[in-house]
Motif scaffolding. Structure first.
Motif, PDB file in Angstrom:
ATOM      1  N   ARG A   1       0.745  -1.080  -0.112  1.00 34.89           N
ATOM      2  CA  ARG A   1       0.099  -0.094   0.134  1.00 34.89           C
ATOM      3  C   ARG A   1       0.819   1.167   0.004  1.00 34.89           C
ATOM      4  NH1 ARG A   1      -3.304   2.339   4.341  1.00 34.89           N
ATOM      5  NH2 ARG A   1      -2.774   0.387   5.603  1.00 34.89           N
ATOM      6  N   PHE A   2       1.920   1.046   0.781  1.00 36.16           N
ATOM      7  CA  PHE A   2       3.039   2.170   0.813  1.00 36.16           C
ATOM      8  C   PHE A   2       3.481   2.751  -0.663  1.00 36.16           C
ATOM      9  CE2 PHE A   2       7.257   3.870   0.923  1.00 36.16           C
ATOM     10  CZ  PHE A   2       7.000   4.953   1.634  1.00 36.16           C
ATOM     11  N   TRP A   3       3.836   1.676  -1.334  1.00 35.60           N
ATOM     12  CA  TRP A   3       4.544   2.018  -2.537  1.00 35.60           C
ATOM     13  C   TRP A   3       3.484   2.297  -3.740  1.00 35.60           C
ATOM     14  CZ3 TRP A   3       9.231   3.628  -3.196  1.00 35.60           C
ATOM     15  CH2 TRP A   3      10.014   3.380  -2.350  1.00 35.60           C
ATOM     16  N   LYS A   4       2.225   1.879  -3.562  1.00 35.59           N
ATOM     17  CA  LYS A   4       1.206   2.165  -4.671  1.00 35.59           C
ATOM     18  C   LYS A   4       0.861   3.931  -4.480  1.00 35.59           C
ATOM     19  CE  LYS A   4      -1.455  -2.053  -4.938  1.00 35.59           C
ATOM     20  NZ  LYS A   4      -2.750  -2.784  -4.585  1.00 35.59           N
ATOM     21  N   ARG A   5       1.156   4.502  -3.185  1.00 35.82           N
ATOM     22  CA  ARG A   5       1.285   5.688  -2.898  1.00 35.82           C
ATOM     23  C   ARG A   5       2.468   6.492  -3.171  1.00 35.82           C
ATOM     24  NH1 ARG A   5      -3.281   8.485  -1.984  1.00 35.82           N
ATOM     25  NH2 ARG A   5      -2.543   9.646  -0.294  1.00 35.82           N
ATOM     26  N   ILE A   6       3.377   5.707  -3.428  1.00 36.06           N
ATOM     27  CA  ILE A   6       4.669   6.675  -3.722  1.00 36.06           C
ATOM     28  C   ILE A   6       5.211   6.508  -5.482  1.00 36.06           C
ATOM     29  CG2 ILE A   6       7.257   6.755  -3.289  1.00 36.06           C
ATOM     30  CD1 ILE A   6       5.369   7.682  -1.051  1.00 36.06           C
ATOM     31  N   VAL A   7       4.867   5.228  -5.863  1.00 31.24           N
ATOM     32  CA  VAL A   7       5.362   4.992  -7.389  1.00 31.24           C
ATOM     33  C   VAL A   7       4.957   6.133  -8.289  1.00 31.24           C
ATOM     34  CG1 VAL A   7       5.498   3.533  -9.201  1.00 31.24           C
ATOM     35  CG2 VAL A   7       6.123   2.759  -7.018  1.00 31.24           C
ATOM     36  N   PRO A   8       3.652   6.287  -8.369  1.00 30.74           N
ATOM     37  CA  PRO A   8       3.046   7.592  -9.260  1.00 30.74           C
ATOM     38  C   PRO A   8       4.157   8.786  -9.218  1.00 30.74           C
ATOM     39  CG  PRO A   8       1.332   6.501  -8.165  1.00 30.74           C
ATOM     40  CD  PRO A   8       2.554   5.960  -7.343  1.00 30.74           C
ATOM     41  N   ILE A   9       4.458   9.071  -8.162  1.00 29.23           N
ATOM     42  CA  ILE A   9       5.314  10.410  -8.103  1.00 29.23           C
ATOM     43  C   ILE A   9       6.607  10.300  -8.959  1.00 29.23           C
ATOM     44  CG2 ILE A   9       6.331  12.013  -6.464  1.00 29.23           C
ATOM     45  CD1 ILE A   9       4.516  11.161  -4.434  1.00 29.23           C
ATOM     46  N   ALA A  10       7.245   9.341  -8.672  1.00 28.19           N
ATOM     47  CA  ALA A  10       8.505   8.909  -9.377  1.00 28.19           C
ATOM     48  C   ALA A  10       8.186   8.561 -10.864  1.00 28.19           C
ATOM     49  CB  ALA A  10       9.227   7.644  -9.168  1.00 28.19           C
ATOM     50  N   PHE A  11       7.043   8.109 -11.400  1.00 25.16           N
ATOM     51  CA  PHE A  11       6.892   8.127 -12.804  1.00 25.16           C
ATOM     52  C   PHE A  11       6.612   9.328 -13.472  1.00 25.16           C
ATOM     53  CE2 PHE A  11       3.408   7.782 -16.065  1.00 25.16           C
ATOM     54  CZ  PHE A  11       4.208   7.188 -17.175  1.00 25.16           C
ATOM     55  N   VAL A  12       5.926  10.231 -12.712  1.00 20.55           N
ATOM     56  CA  VAL A  12       5.530  11.643 -13.327  1.00 20.55           C
ATOM     57  C   VAL A  12       6.811  12.506 -13.386  1.00 20.55           C
ATOM     58  CG1 VAL A  12       4.554  13.777 -12.773  1.00 20.55           C
ATOM     59  CG2 VAL A  12       3.339  11.517 -12.612  1.00 20.55           C
ATOM     60  N   GLY A  13       7.662  12.457 -12.299  1.00 18.13           N
ATOM     61  CA  GLY A  13       8.899  13.201 -12.314  1.00 18.13           C
ATOM     62  C   GLY A  13       9.722  12.664 -13.654  1.00 18.13           C
ATOM     63  N   ALA A  14       9.948  11.568 -13.483  1.00 15.71           N
ATOM     64  CA  ALA A  14      10.753  10.814 -14.636  1.00 15.71           C
ATOM     65  C   ALA A  14      10.295  11.461 -16.217  1.00 15.71           C
ATOM     66  CB  ALA A  14      10.791   9.328 -14.622  1.00 15.71           C
ATOM     67  N   LEU A  15       8.963  11.140 -16.348  1.00 11.74           N
ATOM     68  CA  LEU A  15       8.438  11.591 -17.542  1.00 11.74           C
ATOM     69  C   LEU A  15       8.887  13.162 -17.830  1.00 11.74           C
ATOM     70  CD1 LEU A  15       6.567  11.055 -19.968  1.00 11.74           C
ATOM     71  CD2 LEU A  15       4.929  11.689 -18.569  1.00 11.74           C
ATOM     72  N   VAL A  16       8.369  13.920 -16.850  1.00 14.63           N
ATOM     73  CA  VAL A  16       8.703  15.635 -17.118  1.00 14.63           C
ATOM     74  C   VAL A  16      10.280  15.801 -17.204  1.00 14.63           C
ATOM     75  CG1 VAL A  16       8.764  17.699 -15.800  1.00 14.63           C
ATOM     76  CG2 VAL A  16       6.778  16.241 -15.508  1.00 14.63           C
ATOM     77  N   CYS A  17      11.147  15.056 -16.443  1.00 14.65           N
ATOM     78  CA  CYS A  17      12.637  15.254 -16.682  1.00 14.65           C
ATOM     79  C   CYS A  17      12.875  14.809 -17.856  1.00 14.65           C
ATOM     80  CB  CYS A  17      13.418  14.568 -15.601  1.00 14.65           C
ATOM     81  SG  CYS A  17      15.098  14.616 -15.690  1.00 14.65           S
ATOM     82  N   ALA A  18      12.438  13.739 -18.437  1.00 14.90           N
ATOM     83  CA  ALA A  18      13.078  13.285 -19.921  1.00 14.90           C
ATOM     84  C   ALA A  18      12.512  14.262 -21.085  1.00 14.90           C
ATOM     85  CB  ALA A  18      12.138  12.111 -20.121  1.00 14.90           C
ATOM     86  N   VAL A  19      11.293  14.654 -20.941  1.00 16.77           N
ATOM     87  CA  VAL A  19      10.806  15.982 -21.541  1.00 16.77           C
ATOM     88  C   VAL A  19      11.649  17.033 -21.844  1.00 16.77           C
ATOM     89  CG1 VAL A  19       8.749  17.493 -22.304  1.00 16.77           C
ATOM     90  CG2 VAL A  19       8.368  15.190 -21.756  1.00 16.77           C
ATOM     91  N   CYS A  20      12.158  17.532 -20.589  1.00 18.33           N
ATOM     92  CA  CYS A  20      12.954  18.650 -20.440  1.00 18.33           C
ATOM     93  C   CYS A  20      14.181  18.253 -21.088  1.00 18.33           C
ATOM     94  CB  CYS A  20      13.047  19.300 -18.977  1.00 18.33           C
ATOM     95  SG  CYS A  20      11.368  19.968 -18.486  1.00 18.33           S
ATOM     96  N   VAL A  21      15.091  17.017 -20.678  1.00 15.84           N
ATOM     97  CA  VAL A  21      16.411  16.908 -21.144  1.00 15.84           C
ATOM     98  C   VAL A  21      16.388  16.666 -22.702  1.00 15.84           C
ATOM     99  CG1 VAL A  21      17.827  15.052 -21.243  1.00 15.84           C
ATOM    100  CG2 VAL A  21      16.988  15.627 -19.156  1.00 15.84           C
ATOM    101  N   VAL A  22      15.347  16.301 -23.367  1.00 12.62           N
ATOM    102  CA  VAL A  22      15.258  16.127 -24.505  1.00 12.62           C
ATOM    103  C   VAL A  22      15.278  17.578 -25.487  1.00 12.62           C
ATOM    104  CG1 VAL A  22      13.807  15.242 -26.716  1.00 12.62           C
ATOM    105  CG2 VAL A  22      14.303  13.864 -24.866  1.00 12.62           C
TER     106      VAL A  22
END
Length: 509
Positions: free
Chosen positions: A435-456
């Protein structure tokens, strides 16, 4: 009372993160300033000396971390006389610890030539000797201040605690700048820290005794209480050994087996790495007294999991934001801030910080373990991982230089903080980590996506000037904020945020 404590926690969190911002802004100025005054080699000597002297903090044997738990138990189930005996026992213990630390530190200074002669020049050895003497007095006063600091924390006086830290953050570099201009070099920086630590000790003692009514009973030493505290603290001490190994031994090995310049590059990367620790520990430390009360009163694992997840989401949101920004802009920043010779520090930070996401979003669990007196297994596991870290570092330093401790550190984090601790939380502590990681993982996913867009995007328009650096920072911040609001926040969190914004607007209208 509960409303006052909640207010203290909220203000403490705001001041805590303000402190982090101020501390790192000061650090951005202070480190290049110190490097410009003393040079890369002397800076390496300064960091190596600090690593040696800081090891004396182990003499606390974990007693300081145990105080809040034992105070909370006596506050809920005991009496004022028991609290006074607890305070008196701690005062006597720390006076003894300070005396031992002072003697050992001065002995270390007297033998500096035999320790560093193989890798430092004669002038660098002499500098190390002076630094160790000053730093020894500094760590001694820091240890004594812990007695009062623990009492202040147990009372959740975060406003005073964070304001005092702000004073320390601002005063140290200001005083150091004056002493550096007087030609005192790295010793001047150490003397500045010593002076600020002395003032801090006076402020802590005055607030704890005068404002909070801290009292000591040193005539009735409670041997039963001492044995209980010692048994509890022994495993915290083991964990402190691990932290010392992971934070300081690599610097010592690099200093002994390579050069002061190599130490300086690694030290800069470790300083940046420490920023991510501070982002996490600021929040978890604020909830330490509350966690101890929850365990003492009900010990409900469902409530503890909810608290851990709620705090973890704040920690994860901030961690991912800062780390993504460093991926995007850190190379330019390190090159301009520390100089081209420190560019490898950027890659060292990326390698060491990425796996820290796991332990730093769940370190509230550390306080839950301690409150339940179930922290022994973590200490044993971390000790084994620390031995692995040192072994890898010692074997690889001659081949890989500063990359060796980075590899050892990553192994320590992945196997100890990652795999073992999540299994232990789930199977032995009773927390619902799924239950803990279900609450946490979406944040890492969104951050990785935003970072990837900006790096490109930065490939087309690279951040090669300060104007572009700021522009990319603003673009990244805007995209991240919008993405977190739309994708990550649930309905309750959005409603809470909207309520707080309306209150803020009414307050400023």
């Amino acid at each position: 009372m509960s409303l006052q404590l909640s207010s203290q926690r909220k203000v403490g969190a705001v001041l805590g993160y303000t402190n982090i911002l101020v501390k790192n802004l000061v650090y951005l100025i202070y480190t290049p300033m110190l490097l410009s005054f003393v040079g890369q080699a002397d800076y390496g000597v300064y960091q190596t000396s600090y690593s040696f002297v800081f090891s004396l903090s182990l003499l606390t044997f974990g007693f300081s971390e145990a105080y809040v738990r034992f105070y909370t138990q006596r506050h809920i189930h005991g009496s004022e006389d028991e609290i006074r005996r607890l305070n008196g026992m701690y005062l006597l213990l720390y006076i003894a610890v300070c005396a031992i630390a002072l003697v050992l530190g001065l002995l270390l200074a007297a033998n500096a030539s035999s320790i560093f002669s193989g890798s430092f020049t004669d002038d660098e050895v002499n500098l190390a000797q002076k630094l160790i003497v000053v730093m020894t007095f500094n760590i001694t006063m820091t240890l004594l201040s812990t007695v009062f600091d623990a009492f202040i924390l147990a009372h959740e006086q975060f406003k005073f605690q964070q304001s005092r830290q702000m004073l320390t953050t601002l005063a140290t570099p200001g005083l150091a700048y004056g002493l550096l201009n007087l030609g005192m070099g790295a010793v001047g920086a150490a003397v500045a820290q010593l002076a600020v630590t002395f003032v801090l000790l006076i402020l802590n003692a005055r607030f704890a005794i005068g404002k909070l009514g801290m009292r000591f009973d040193v005539r009735h030493f409670d041997s039963v209480l001492f044995r209980s505290v010692a048994a509890f603290s022994a495993w915290i001490f083991t964990n402190q050994v691990c932290e010392l190994i992971n934070q300081n031994v690599p610097n010592v090995l690099l200093g002994a087996l390579t050069s002061a310049s190599t130490v300086a590059v690694f030290a800069v990367s470790v300083q940046i790495r420490s920023v991510f620790y501070s982002l996490s520990t600021t929040m978890s430390s604020i909830f330490t007294p509350k966690i101890n009360r929850m365990v003492a009163e009900s010990d409900d694992n469902a409530e503890l999991t909810d608290l851990m997840a709620r705090v973890g989401r704040y920690q994860a949101t901030l961690f991912v934001y800062v780390f993504g920004g460093f991926i995007l802009l850190g190379r330019f920043f390190v090159e301009r801030w520390a100089g081209p010779d420190f560019l490898d520090g950027y890659y060292l930070v990326l390698v060491m910080v990425a796996p820290l996401f796991v332990p730093l979003v769940q370190n509230t669990g550390i306080e839950i373990q301690r409150a339940k007196n179930r922290h022994r297994a973590r200490s044993i596991a971390y000790l084994l991982m620390a031995i692995l870290n040192v072994t890898l570092t010692a074997l690889l330093v001659p081949i890989l230089g500063f990359w060796a401790p980075a590899i050892g550190y990553v192994a320590y984090i992945v196997f100890g903080s990652g795999l073992f601790m999540n299994w232990y939380y789930q199977k032995r502590i009773g927390l619902d980590m799924v239950r803990f990681w279900k609450r946490i993982v979406p944040i890492a996913f969104v951050g990785a996506l935003v970072c990837a867009v900006c790096v490109v995007g930065s490939f087309a328009i690279p951040a090669e000037t300060w104007n572009l650096f700021i522009t990319w920072g603003l673009v990244y911040s805007l995209l991240y904020t919008v993405a977190v609001y739309i994708i990550v926040l649930d309905q309750q969190e959005r409603a809470s945020l909207s309520t707080k914004l309306r209150r803020w607007r009414r307050h400023h209208d």
